[in-house]
Design a protein around this motif. Structure first.
Motif, PDB file in Angstrom:
ATOM      1  N   ASP A 194      12.704 -35.807 -42.668  1.00 63.48           N
ATOM      2  CA  ASP A 194      13.399 -36.850 -43.401  1.00 63.48           C
ATOM      3  C   ASP A 194      12.554 -38.117 -43.434  1.00 63.48           C
ATOM      4  O   ASP A 194      11.914 -38.448 -42.431  1.00 63.48           O
ATOM      5  N   GLY A 195      12.503 -38.793 -44.567  1.00 61.25           N
ATOM      6  CA  GLY A 195      11.806 -40.065 -44.671  1.00 61.25           C
ATOM      7  C   GLY A 195      10.296 -39.963 -44.680  1.00 61.25           C
ATOM      8  O   GLY A 195       9.602 -40.844 -44.170  1.00 61.25           O
ATOM      9  N   LEU A 196       9.776 -38.902 -45.275  1.00 57.64           N
ATOM     10  CA  LEU A 196       8.318 -38.743 -45.413  1.00 57.64           C
ATOM     11  C   LEU A 196       7.714 -39.898 -46.203  1.00 57.64           C
ATOM     12  O   LEU A 196       8.307 -40.343 -47.185  1.00 57.64           O
ATOM     13  N   THR A 197       6.531 -40.359 -45.777  1.00 55.69           N
ATOM     14  CA  THR A 197       5.836 -41.351 -46.603  1.00 55.69           C
ATOM     15  C   THR A 197       5.044 -40.603 -47.680  1.00 55.69           C
ATOM     16  O   THR A 197       4.873 -39.384 -47.596  1.00 55.69           O
ATOM     17  N   GLU A 198       4.559 -41.377 -48.672  1.00 58.58           N
ATOM     18  CA  GLU A 198       3.810 -40.758 -49.761  1.00 58.58           C
ATOM     19  C   GLU A 198       2.577 -40.013 -49.225  1.00 58.58           C
ATOM     20  O   GLU A 198       2.307 -38.884 -49.640  1.00 58.58           O
ATOM     21  N   GLU A 199       1.857 -40.643 -48.292  1.00 57.51           N
ATOM     22  CA  GLU A 199       0.645 -40.025 -47.732  1.00 57.51           C
ATOM     23  C   GLU A 199       0.989 -38.704 -47.047  1.00 57.51           C
ATOM     24  O   GLU A 199       0.315 -37.693 -47.223  1.00 57.51           O
ATOM     25  N   GLU A 200       2.087 -38.741 -46.257  1.00 57.63           N
ATOM     26  CA  GLU A 200       2.497 -37.519 -45.540  1.00 57.63           C
ATOM     27  C   GLU A 200       2.884 -36.421 -46.518  1.00 57.63           C
ATOM     28  O   GLU A 200       2.540 -35.251 -46.316  1.00 57.63           O
ATOM     29  N   GLY A 201       3.587 -36.797 -47.589  1.00 54.09           N
ATOM     30  CA  GLY A 201       4.017 -35.827 -48.597  1.00 54.09           C
ATOM     31  C   GLY A 201       2.815 -35.169 -49.263  1.00 54.09           C
ATOM     32  O   GLY A 201       2.770 -33.944 -49.402  1.00 54.09           O
TER      33      GLY A 201
END
Lengths: 264, 198
Positions: free
Chosen positions: B148-155
């Motif tokens: 939950d709440g992934l950042t753009e970089e993580e995604g």
């Protein structure tokens, strides 16, 4: 001479008018008054019920106010039988939209659907227009609370406060003076009663339907006010009105006195 | 063989698809774009028979444009998913479109969302999804990595891992991918991720 252009709904007169459509609009100006007011936290509508004999069975639900969907309701002025057809159409359109998109239909789209249906009968031959005006009250996520007025020609317009039917001009001018955009539902209920009090000859809880639409905890709540509640509210409004009238009278008498005394 | 992968993060959704246009054992080209921009805030990734995928996604795109012109309002992602599902369900009993879809969108107020829709007209709101043979390889990665709440970089990094896995383990060659993202600014293309040589 004008009669030549009266027979067929779809014939323009030399002045470029459609007489039958105009007569249909005019017919409704004699129907029971209805008023609609937009509040910050809801929409209020009220309508005059035609007086009937006591032998007639009391209607099970309001004959003036109809729920179209969870988020839209309408008040009718004019021929109820014509209105029923259009109400069916509106309810069907609302459920079809819900089926197709999984979301309630935006209020204006629903109004437009009904009005398109009305418009057809001002153009196709051999049929008469719908003798109905509607006030639509609704709420959607795009524009919040909304109030629309539609007439037999298929025209519609959005309003903050308006009325239709008998003496609607008097009601309209009262609304113009007293309506404020910051009013709550309760204040709008009072104003609606005040308008009807002015436009109708004898206003009682028996010949009046009062309605409000509000969003409470994410759910649309339609309320048709109970007879006793209406009676209580009406008593308060009439009381206030009389007090205001007395005050105005007293003031008028005072100014009259001062003007007569000064020259001496 | 077609592959679409999607996931939702904090305020954005990513939809990716391979760029191969192929039939039987032959690859025609490597620059096909299978992620259609439906409107300013919606992406539709498709996998399936090429003709049906293109015909159906364009049909949806044009109908949504018509709705927008008629009403002056744009459909929400949820409304769009419901519309697509309905059209597939109607077609199913006539001549089905053989296309599987991932719909990613962003709505002011509701945030980002992703819908998994298949040719049998099922529709589910999901956090991540994948269509095609590729799901055998990447669902495990998405299961482990998505939170939950992934950042753009993580995604983007998760998508990169998925693609890398496909290029190592999948028999079919998928050298290129389209990756698109949608957030409060609208949709945009992301560059092809740099992958370590296998």
């Amino acid at each position: 001479m004008a009669r030549r252009y009266d027979r067929n709904v779809t014939t323009f007169s030399p002045e470029g008018r459609l007489h039958q459509v105009e007569y249909a609009v005019e017919a409704i100006n004699n129907a029971g008054t209805a008023v609609g007011i937009l509040a910050v936290d809801g929409v209020v509508m009220a309508g005059e019920k035609q007086k009937v004999t006591k032998l007639l069975e009391a209607p099970k639900s309001s004959e003036k106010i109809y729920k179209l969907d969870s988020h839209v309701a309408t008040v009718v002025a004019g021929l109820t039988s014509d209105a029923n057809i259009l109400i069916n159409e509106a309810r069907l359109a609302a459920q079809r939209y819900l089926y197709q998109y999984g979301e309630p239909i935006p209020v204006e789209q629903l109004v437009e659907r009904v009005c398109n249906h009305k418009q057809l009968y001002t153009q196709y031959g051999g049929q008469r227009p719908f003798g109905v005006k509607f006030l639509f009250a609704g709420h959607d996520k795009h524009f919040g609370y909304q109030l629309y007025l539609s007439d037999p020609s298929g025209n519609y317009s959005g309003w903050k406060a308006t009325c239709m039917g008998q003496n609607s001009n008097a009601g309209q001018s009262l609304l113009k003076n007293e309506y404020e955009e910051t009013m709550t539902t309760d204040a709008c209920v009072k104003l609606a009663l005040k308008v009807l009090h002015k436009t109708m000859e004898s206003l009682t809880a028996d010949n009046l339907d009062l309605f409000s639409l509000k969003l409470v905890d994410g759910k649309m709540v339609h309320t048709v006010y109970a007879h006793d509640t209406v009676a209580d509210l009406l008593a308060v409004v009439k009381e206030e009105q009389e007090a205001a009238d007395r005050a105005a009278e007293a003031k008028a008498a005072q100014t009259l006195q001062s003007t007569t005394t000064t020259p001496a | 063989m077609e592959t679409t992968i999607g996931l939702v993060g904090k305020g954005f959704a990513i939809v990716a698809a391979d760029r191969s246009a192929a039939r039987s054992i032959v690859v025609f080209k490597q620059d096909e774009d299978k992620v259609l921009v439906l409107d300013k805030f919606k992406l539709l990734g498709s996998a399936g028979v090429a003709a049906d995928s293109v015909a159906f996604t364009e049909y949806v795109q044009k109908n949504m444009a018509l709705y927008e012109i008629n009403s002056g309002l744009a459909l929400s992602t949820r409304a769009a998913s419901n519309f697509i599902r309905g059209e597939l369900a109607t077609a199913l009993r006539r001549g089905p479109y053989q296309t599987n879809l991932l719909l990613g969108g962003y709505d002011a107020g509701d945030g980002a969302s992703l819908y998994y829709i298949d040719y049998l007209a099922s529709c589910n709101k999901v956090n991540f999804g994948c269509h095609g043979y590729a799901s055998n390889f990447v669902l495990s990665i998405l299961d482990r990595e998505w939170k939950d709440g992934l950042t753009e970089e993580e995604g983007i990094e998760i998508i990169r891992k998925c693609i890398a896995e496909l290029q190592v383990r999948f028999l079919v060659s998928l050298p290129k991918f389209t990756i698109k993202i949608v957030d409060h600014n609208g949709t945009r293309d992301l560059p092809q991720p740099v992958l370590a040589a296998a």
